[in-house]
Design a protein around this motif. Structure first.
Motif, PDB file in Angstrom:
ATOM      1  N   ASP A  11       0.809  -1.222   0.000  1.00 34.54           N
ATOM      2  CA  ASP A  11       0.000   0.000   0.000  1.00 34.54           C
ATOM      3  C   ASP A  11       0.844   1.273   0.000  1.00 34.54           C
ATOM      4  O   ASP A  11       0.318   2.368   0.203  1.00 34.54           O
ATOM      5  CB  ASP A  11      -0.954   0.002   1.201  1.00 34.54           C
TER       6      ASP A  11
ATOM      7  N   ASP B 177       3.181   2.414   2.053  1.00 33.75           N
ATOM      8  CA  ASP B 177       3.543   3.136   3.282  1.00 33.75           C
ATOM      9  C   ASP B 177       4.808   2.609   3.967  1.00 33.75           C
ATOM     10  O   ASP B 177       5.167   3.087   5.050  1.00 33.75           O
ATOM     11  CB  ASP B 177       2.378   3.097   4.283  1.00 33.75           C
TER      12      ASP B 177
ATOM     13  N   ALA C 147       1.932  -3.805   9.354  1.00 38.48           N
ATOM     14  CA  ALA C 147       2.360  -5.141   9.758  1.00 38.48           C
ATOM     15  C   ALA C 147       3.767  -5.121  10.320  1.00 38.48           C
ATOM     16  O   ALA C 147       4.096  -5.848  11.269  1.00 38.48           O
ATOM     17  CB  ALA C 147       2.299  -6.076   8.552  1.00 38.48           C
TER      18      ALA C 147
ATOM     19  N   ILE D 274       9.553 -12.995  15.516  1.00 37.20           N
ATOM     20  CA  ILE D 274       8.837 -12.533  14.315  1.00 37.20           C
ATOM     21  C   ILE D 274       8.055 -13.691  13.696  1.00 37.20           C
ATOM     22  O   ILE D 274       6.896 -13.543  13.293  1.00 37.20           O
ATOM     23  CB  ILE D 274       9.822 -11.929  13.279  1.00 37.20           C
TER      24      ILE D 274
ATOM     25  N   LYS E 259       1.823 -14.333   2.840  1.00 36.23           N
ATOM     26  CA  LYS E 259       1.517 -13.556   4.051  1.00 36.23           C
ATOM     27  C   LYS E 259       1.565 -12.068   3.704  1.00 36.23           C
ATOM     28  O   LYS E 259       2.200 -11.670   2.730  1.00 36.23           O
ATOM     29  CB  LYS E 259       2.551 -13.857   5.150  1.00 36.23           C
TER      30      LYS E 259
ATOM     31  N   ARG F  63       0.075  -8.084   2.866  1.00 34.56           N
ATOM     32  CA  ARG F  63      -0.821  -7.504   1.853  1.00 34.56           C
ATOM     33  C   ARG F  63      -0.640  -8.109   0.471  1.00 34.56           C
ATOM     34  O   ARG F  63      -1.593  -8.239  -0.295  1.00 34.56           O
ATOM     35  CB  ARG F  63      -0.558  -6.003   1.715  1.00 34.56           C
TER      36      ARG F  63
ATOM     37  N   GLY G 146       9.651  -5.307   2.838  1.00 30.71           N
ATOM     38  CA  GLY G 146      10.188  -5.604   4.174  1.00 30.71           C
ATOM     39  C   GLY G 146      11.523  -6.347   4.086  1.00 30.71           C
ATOM     40  O   GLY G 146      12.421  -6.145   4.906  1.00 30.71           O
TER      41      GLY G 146
END
Ligand code: ADP
Ligand code: MG
Length: 209
Positions: free
Chosen positions: A33, A35, A77, A115, A174, A176, A191
């Motif tokens: 998204d 961000d 997330a 995590i 896993k 979005r 990420g």
């Protein structure tokens, strides 16, 4: 590990995040998204802002506080996941005496396990874990072999790069990007990229010192 080193590393990470705005933003725009850069920037700034509070703490307590701060500042997330990494790493460092590569490698592994548990993901799901799990395994292996600091840093930089690049060919199961199916193929996971950048900047800081 000393608290002054943790602060140096935090500043180095902040500079690296800022220098990679376009990369991180466009990766998350492609399969998320958009961000992720903002989230990472906000988190890094929040840690640098509490420098004086962190400076008086033990390294273990400082890592725990960093985790708590990230939990309250990074949305999305990645916030709670990175927060649990630092809190678990701090806790693991506390429970062992002395100072060794193996102790730090074990603490890093405890952070990665946190995590895995929190996000219920594992290797091959096109997430930050595709960098963190191989790096953690390589760190443990190199520390067990009594490798010197430079060899460990170079090994981890290389492993992080390979893990980050490998996310390009994966389908996300896993986060979005999981809704995109095959359309996520060809894109590096944001990420995974930010974790690779952070690991590389800390390793380079150590190599320079
Ligand atoms: P959000 O996905 O809520 O917008 P970010 O953009 O900050 O939050 O972070 C996205 C990154 O979080 C992904 O690129 C991925 O690496 C990581 N991520 C998402 N879900 C998980 C999970 N369950 N386990 C591990 N990492 C995850
Ligand atoms: Mg996002």
């Amino acid at each position: 590990m000393k608290t002054t080193f943790i602060m140096h590393a935090a500043k180095e990470i902040q500079q690296t995040i800022l220098a990679n705005e376009n990369t991180l933003e466009s990766l998350d725009r492609a399969i998320g998204d958009g961000d992720h850069y903002i989230n990472m920037k906000r988190g890094a700034q929040a840690i640098v802002d509490i420098e004086t509070e962190l400076a008086v703490l033990s390294p273990e307590a400082a890592l725990n506080k960093i985790g708590l701060k990230l939990l309250s500042t990074i949305g999305g997330a990645s916030g709670p996941l990175l927060a649990s990494f630092f809190m678990s790493m701090g806790k693991a460092l506390q429970s062992h005496e002395g100072e060794s590569h193996l102790k730090i490698a074990n603490a890093f592994a405890a952070g990665v396990q946190a995590i895995i548990q929190r996000g219920k993901a594992n290797l091959g799901e096109k997430t930050m874990l595709d960098v963190l799990i191989p790096v953690s395994n390589q760190f443990l292996l190199l520390a067990q072999q009594n490798s010197d600091t430079a060899l460990i840093c170079k090994g981890l930089i290389e492993t992080a790069e390979l893990g980050m690049l490998a996310t390009q060919d994966l389908i996300a199961t896993k986060g979005r990007a999981a809704g995109l199916g095959e359309r996520a193929i060809g894109h590096i996971d944001p990420g995974a990229k930010s974790c690779q950048l952070m690991i590389t900047s800390v390793c380079n800081l150590i190599l320079k010192s």
